[in-house]
Scaffold this motif. Structure first.
Motif, PDB file in Angstrom:
ATOM      1  N   SER A   1      21.554  12.175 -15.406  1.00  0.00           N
ATOM      2  CA  SER A   1      22.794  11.722 -14.773  1.00  0.00           C
ATOM      3  C   SER A   1      23.311  10.407 -15.363  1.00  0.00           C
TER       4      SER A   1
ATOM      5  N   ARG B   1      24.045  11.355 -23.333  1.00  0.00           N
ATOM      6  CA  ARG B   1      23.720  11.534 -21.912  1.00  0.00           C
ATOM      7  C   ARG B   1      22.269  11.940 -21.759  1.00  0.00           C
TER       8      ARG B   1
ATOM      9  N   GLY C   1      29.114  15.408 -16.719  1.00  0.00           N
ATOM     10  CA  GLY C   1      28.407  15.501 -15.455  1.00  0.00           C
ATOM     11  C   GLY C   1      27.536  14.316 -15.109  1.00  0.00           C
ATOM     12  N   ALA C   2      27.672  13.226 -15.853  1.00  0.00           N
ATOM     13  CA  ALA C   2      26.911  12.019 -15.542  1.00  0.00           C
ATOM     14  C   ALA C   2      27.495  11.319 -14.324  1.00  0.00           C
ATOM     15  N   LEU C   3      26.708  10.443 -13.733  1.00  0.00           N
ATOM     16  CA  LEU C   3      27.147   9.660 -12.575  1.00  0.00           C
ATOM     17  C   LEU C   3      27.258   8.176 -12.901  1.00  0.00           C
ATOM     18  N   THR C   4      26.572   7.757 -13.958  1.00  0.00           N
ATOM     19  CA  THR C   4      26.469   6.339 -14.292  1.00  0.00           C
ATOM     20  C   THR C   4      26.675   6.164 -15.786  1.00  0.00           C
TER      21      THR C   4
ATOM     22  N   PRO D   1      28.564   2.677 -11.724  1.00  0.00           N
ATOM     23  CA  PRO D   1      28.835   4.062 -11.322  1.00  0.00           C
ATOM     24  C   PRO D   1      30.200   4.494 -11.833  1.00  0.00           C
ATOM     25  N   LEU D   2      30.303   5.727 -12.282  1.00  0.00           N
ATOM     26  CA  LEU D   2      31.564   6.192 -12.853  1.00  0.00           C
ATOM     27  C   LEU D   2      32.714   6.108 -11.852  1.00  0.00           C
ATOM     28  N   ASP D   3      32.408   6.287 -10.578  1.00  0.00           N
ATOM     29  CA  ASP D   3      33.465   6.224  -9.562  1.00  0.00           C
ATOM     30  C   ASP D   3      34.119   4.855  -9.487  1.00  0.00           C
TER      31      ASP D   3
ATOM     32  N   ARG E   1      31.891  11.407 -17.488  1.00  0.00           N
ATOM     33  CA  ARG E   1      32.258  12.243 -16.335  1.00  0.00           C
ATOM     34  C   ARG E   1      32.362  13.708 -16.742  1.00  0.00           C
TER      35      ARG E   1
END
Length: 228
Positions: free
Chosen positions: A157, A154, A191-194, A97-99, A188
């Motif tokens: 997500s 991309r 707008g991707a999450l992973t 996950p990008l976070d 990021r």
């Protein structure tokens, strides 16, 4: 991220030139772009005659029969092995996950520069694989860092990294890590999450790098190659 999402991102960000279904088997014309874009896949319940038909079609089109066997497709794997297909290139799909990732502002653009093309060519990524990148309809970019470059796209997500290449003279200097951080930054911004990627089991140095950055296995696949 689910295994299905990983394979969907792989197909969208590294596409074949043409795809057609023959019964439950999806055939691909990779135009010389490597196994990922050339291998047939199973898309539904099958019988032995479906494999025979797909094999005959690949022969007729001038290709050596090649299947991608994804995790959970043990029945397909057994049928192909019994037909004499050789196992090749066990591969992992990793994701994070990008976070959870370190992120850097990307130096990203499209199309690739002459220097990037030369660097890829030195690493065995020639015109047929550049053509794969050109076919990508989704958001995409080349990431640039002194001594290295990579391709990223991309799908929904999920962002997927391909063709990370570091010049021999720049290895062990953090270039690969820097490109990975730039890939996360680009993902990021899109707008991707992973962020995900594929790496062969045999590539121990790359697997160590990715594990250290927080990537974990989502699913896996290998190829089965028939007789020419």
């Amino acid at each position: 991220m689910t295994p299905d999402a990983g394979f969907a991102a792989l197909a969208a960000t590294w596409p074949a030139r043409a795809v057609r279904d023959l019964g439950p088997v999806r055939l691909r014309d990779g135009a010389g772009g490597g196994s990922r874009v050339s291998a047939a896949t199973l898309e539904g319940p099958f019988e032995a005659r479906d494999i025979e038909a797909a094999e005959a079609a690949m022969h007729l089109e001038g290709y050596t029969p090649l299947f991608m066997v994804r995790a959970g497709e043990e029945a397909l794997d057994a049928v192909l092995a019994a037909r004499g297909y050789i196992l090749a290139d066990p591969t992992l799909i990793l994701a994070a996950p990008l976070d959870a990732l370190d992120i850097a502002a990307p130096e990203a653009d499209w199309p690739p520069t002459a220097d990037q093309l030369a660097l890829w060519a030195d690493g065995g990524i020639g015109p047929s694989r550049i053509a794969v990148m050109e076919r990508v309809a989704a958001p995409k970019a080349v990431l640039d860092h002194p001594g290295g470059c990579a391709f990223v796209g991309r799908h929904g997500s999920v962002a997927m990294l391909h063709a990370l290449e570091v010049a021999a003279s720049a290895r062990r200097r953090g270039v690969g890590r820097a490109l990975m951080e730039m890939a996360a930054g680009w993902a990021r911004a899109q707008g991707a999450l992973t962020l995900t990627l594929a790496v062969t089991r045999a590539n121990a140095p790359a697997r160590a790098l990715y594990a250290g950055l927080g990537y974990a296995e989502v699913t896996s696949y290998h190829y089965r190659r028939g007789a020419a």
